[in-house]
Write a protein that holds these residues in place. Structure first.
Motif, short mmCIF file in Angstrom:
data_model
loop_
_atom_site.label_atom_id
_atom_site.label_comp_id
_atom_site.label_asym_id
_atom_site.label_seq_id
_atom_site.Cartn_x
_atom_site.Cartn_y
_atom_site.Cartn_z
N ILE A 424 22.13 13.55 -21.13
CA ILE A 424 21.94 13.36 -19.68
C ILE A 424 20.64 14.02 -19.23
O ILE A 424 19.87 13.46 -18.45
N GLY A 425 20.39 15.25 -19.73
CA GLY A 425 19.16 15.95 -19.36
C GLY A 425 17.92 15.18 -19.78
O GLY A 425 16.96 15.07 -19.02
N THR A 426 17.95 14.63 -20.96
CA THR A 426 16.81 13.84 -21.45
C THR A 426 16.60 12.60 -20.60
O THR A 426 15.47 12.25 -20.25
N ALA A 427 17.70 11.93 -20.26
CA ALA A 427 17.60 10.73 -19.43
C ALA A 427 17.04 11.05 -18.05
O ALA A 427 16.18 10.33 -17.52
N LEU A 428 17.51 12.17 -17.44
CA LEU A 428 17.00 12.57 -16.12
C LEU A 428 15.51 12.91 -16.18
O LEU A 428 14.74 12.54 -15.29
N GLN A 429 15.12 13.60 -17.24
CA GLN A 429 13.71 13.96 -17.37
C GLN A 429 12.83 12.71 -17.49
O GLN A 429 11.77 12.63 -16.86
N LEU A 430 13.28 11.74 -18.24
CA LEU A 430 12.53 10.48 -18.35
C LEU A 430 12.47 9.76 -17.02
O LEU A 430 11.43 9.19 -16.65
N ALA A 431 13.57 9.79 -16.28
CA ALA A 431 13.60 9.11 -14.98
C ALA A 431 12.64 9.77 -14.00
O ALA A 431 11.91 9.09 -13.26
N ILE A 432 12.62 11.11 -14.00
CA ILE A 432 11.73 11.83 -13.08
C ILE A 432 10.27 11.54 -13.42
O ILE A 432 9.44 11.29 -12.54
N ARG A 433 9.95 11.57 -14.68
CA ARG A 433 8.58 11.26 -15.09
C ARG A 433 8.18 9.84 -14.70
O ARG A 433 7.06 9.57 -14.31
N GLY A 434 9.12 8.94 -14.80
CA GLY A 434 8.85 7.56 -14.41
C GLY A 434 8.57 7.44 -12.93
O GLY A 434 7.65 6.73 -12.50
N LEU A 435 9.36 8.14 -12.13
CA LEU A 435 9.15 8.10 -10.67
C LEU A 435 7.80 8.70 -10.30
O LEU A 435 7.09 8.20 -9.41
N VAL A 436 7.43 9.82 -10.94
CA VAL A 436 6.13 10.44 -10.67
C VAL A 436 4.98 9.49 -11.01
O VAL A 436 4.01 9.37 -10.27
N ALA A 437 5.13 8.81 -12.12
CA ALA A 437 4.10 7.86 -12.53
C ALA A 437 3.97 6.72 -11.52
O ALA A 437 2.89 6.29 -11.17
N ILE A 438 5.11 6.22 -11.03
CA ILE A 438 5.08 5.13 -10.06
C ILE A 438 4.45 5.57 -8.76
O ILE A 438 3.65 4.84 -8.15
N ARG A 439 4.79 6.81 -8.32
CA ARG A 439 4.20 7.32 -7.08
C ARG A 439 2.68 7.47 -7.19
O ARG A 439 1.93 7.16 -6.28
N GLY A 440 2.23 7.90 -8.37
CA GLY A 440 0.80 8.00 -8.60
C GLY A 440 0.10 6.64 -8.53
O GLY A 440 -0.97 6.52 -7.95
N LEU A 441 0.75 5.63 -9.08
CA LEU A 441 0.17 4.29 -9.02
C LEU A 441 0.09 3.78 -7.61
O LEU A 441 -0.86 3.10 -7.20
N ILE A 442 1.16 4.09 -6.79
CA ILE A 442 1.16 3.65 -5.38
C ILE A 442 0.02 4.29 -4.62
O ILE A 442 -0.66 3.65 -3.82
N ARG A 443 -0.21 5.58 -4.86
CA ARG A 443 -1.30 6.28 -4.16
C ARG A 443 -2.67 5.69 -4.52
O ARG A 443 -3.54 5.57 -3.66
N ILE A 444 -2.82 5.39 -5.79
CA ILE A 444 -4.11 4.81 -6.21
C ILE A 444 -4.34 3.47 -5.54
O ILE A 444 -5.45 3.15 -5.09
N ALA A 445 -3.26 2.68 -5.44
CA ALA A 445 -3.38 1.38 -4.80
C ALA A 445 -3.69 1.53 -3.32
O ALA A 445 -4.43 0.74 -2.74
#
Length: 445
Positions: A424-445
């Protein structure tokens, strides 16, 4: 006079000051350029030193990792080859000493016939599967390896040279436990394949289809291989050649004995007495004599009559073989037919041990030298792995114990809960990193 001198003096002073200013400016510029240059050299040397340290650091660690990977690869390679010999030992009830002797023979063969240790170990296994003894396997390794090297085939594996070699030999009852006989079989195979339009796989397949009938009629590997090789030159290969030869042999005996009535009538019609097809001991005469006899009685027949004769005496498939052989005699125009040529080639090959001779000659070619180097590197890889057998074996034993302990813990309630928590911890960590990456892409756009 005095005023004039004063004016000249003033001009001289002015000129001197201008020159001094110009020189000073240029001197300052030169000095600044020199200082800038030295600063750049210093910065460059610092960067170069840092890069050198980085490369050295990464290179050393990369070399260490590469070396460790190579050692592990060598250990795995050795383990695979030894596993083949373990099966050989079990199949033949060999002792550990006999198993070691087989590996020593494999390395000895590799020094003269460049192949791979693992492939020759596999070849040994297929020899063992055919019922050969440890001593017999050692004797067969050299001729099998030489055939594999010449034909560019794998000596081991299903359908490899060892598999086909033992099958062919056993079908004709050849005692390949005897080294000289093993070389004779290898030379007969070599002569057939190199002097006719057939390969080892097609030859073996054709023999599979025809061997039973040929042996019952009293013929051996030479006659069978020569007939198959000759048919190969007429485009009749593999199972088609084997079926044609088997039917020819079956129906000529039925016709000669009268069991095939139409065939018997046809033989009588052309003046062939059944007794003329037998020797003094009641066996069929040589195949070459049969081929020539059929040529003599049909050479003056028209096409329709000739085909009718072949069909009634030899059957549909048998006609394919006998018609090809008769045509070869006609094409030879008084010379040796392809069948006769192949019989002679096999005799010469056995007398000269052509398999060994060809292998030695091949080693002197550029490709032979490259293959020998690859073989030496292959043996080095195996020997390194063998040297690591004890230390790596101990480490693997410890790791297996640890993994076994972890597996047992994972089966308990607490262990299962820990596994689920980590997941579960590994899955949550992957999910958080994914969200951070998406937010970064939105800001760049």
């Amino acid at each position: 006079m005095i005023g004039m001198n004063s004016g000249q003096a003033m001009v001289s002073v002015g000129v001197a000051m201008v020159l001094q200013d110009q020189f000073t400016n240029q001197a300052n510029n030169i000095g600044k350029a020199y200082r800038d240059m030295m600063e750049e050299i210093y910065q460059s040397s610092q960067a170069s030193r840092g890069l050198t340290e980085l490369v050295w650091s990464r290179g050393a660690s990369g070399l260490a990792l590469s070396t460790m990977g190579g050692l592990i690869d060598s250990y795995q390679y050795m383990a695979q080859a030894e596993n083949e010999l373990f099966l050989v030992q079990k199949m033949t009830n060999a002792t550990l000493e006999e198993r070691k002797d087989i590996m020593d023979k494999i390395q000895e063969v590799n020094l003269k016939t460049p192949l791979k240790t693992e492939d020759l170990a596999s070849a040994s296994k297929f020899m063992a599967m055919a019922g050969n003894t440890p001593k017999g396997i050692q004797g067969m390794l050299e001729p099998v390896a030489e055939l594999a090297s010449i034909f560019g085939m794998n000596p081991g594996g299903k359908g490899g040279v060892a598999d086909l070699f033992t099958n062919i030999s056993m079908m004709f009852g050849r005692n390949i436990e005897d080294v000289d006989e093993a070389f004779n079989v290898a030379n007969e195979i070599y002569a057939t394949v190199t002097r006719s339009n057939t390969n080892l796989q097609d030859l073996a397949q054709a023999i599979t289809y025809s061997c039973s009938e040929m042996r019952r009629a009293g013929y051996g590997l030479k006659e069978t291989a020569a007939s198959i090789g000759a048919m190969g030159n007429y485009g009749i290969q593999g199972s088609a050649a084997g079926t044609a030869l088997a039917n020819m042999m079956r129906y000529i005996q039925l016709s000669a004995s009268g069991q095939k009535a139409k065939g018997a009538d046809m033989l009588k019609a052309v003046g062939i007495d059944a007794k003329s097809l037998m020797d003094s001991e009641g066996h069929l005469i040589s195949l070459n004599e049969i081929y020539h006899k059929m040529y003599e009685v049909t050479k003056d027949l028209d096409t329709f009559s000739k085909n009718q004769f072949f069909y009634n005496v030899f059957g549909v498939r048998g006609t394919r073989e006998i018609a090809a052989m008769v045509q070869m005699i006609e094409d030879a125009a008084g010379g040796a037919s392809k069948y006769e040529q192949l019989m002679q080639e096999m005799n010469n090959a056995s007398a000269n041990n052509s398999v060994k001779e060809t292998t030695e000659q091949r080693l002197n070619t550029a490709q032979g030298q490259l293959d020998m180097m690859a073989s030496q590197l292959d043996m080095l890889k195996y020997n390194i792995g063998k040297a690591l057998e004890t230390p790596f074996g101990n480490v693997l034993g410890i790791l297996n114990s640890i993994l076994g302990f972890i597996n047992e813990i994972s089966k308990t309630g607490l262990g299962g809960a820990a596994v689920r928590a980590v997941a579960i911890g590994t899955a949550l960590q992957l999910a958080i990193r994914g969200l951070v990456a998406i937010r970064g892409l939105i800001r760049i756009a």
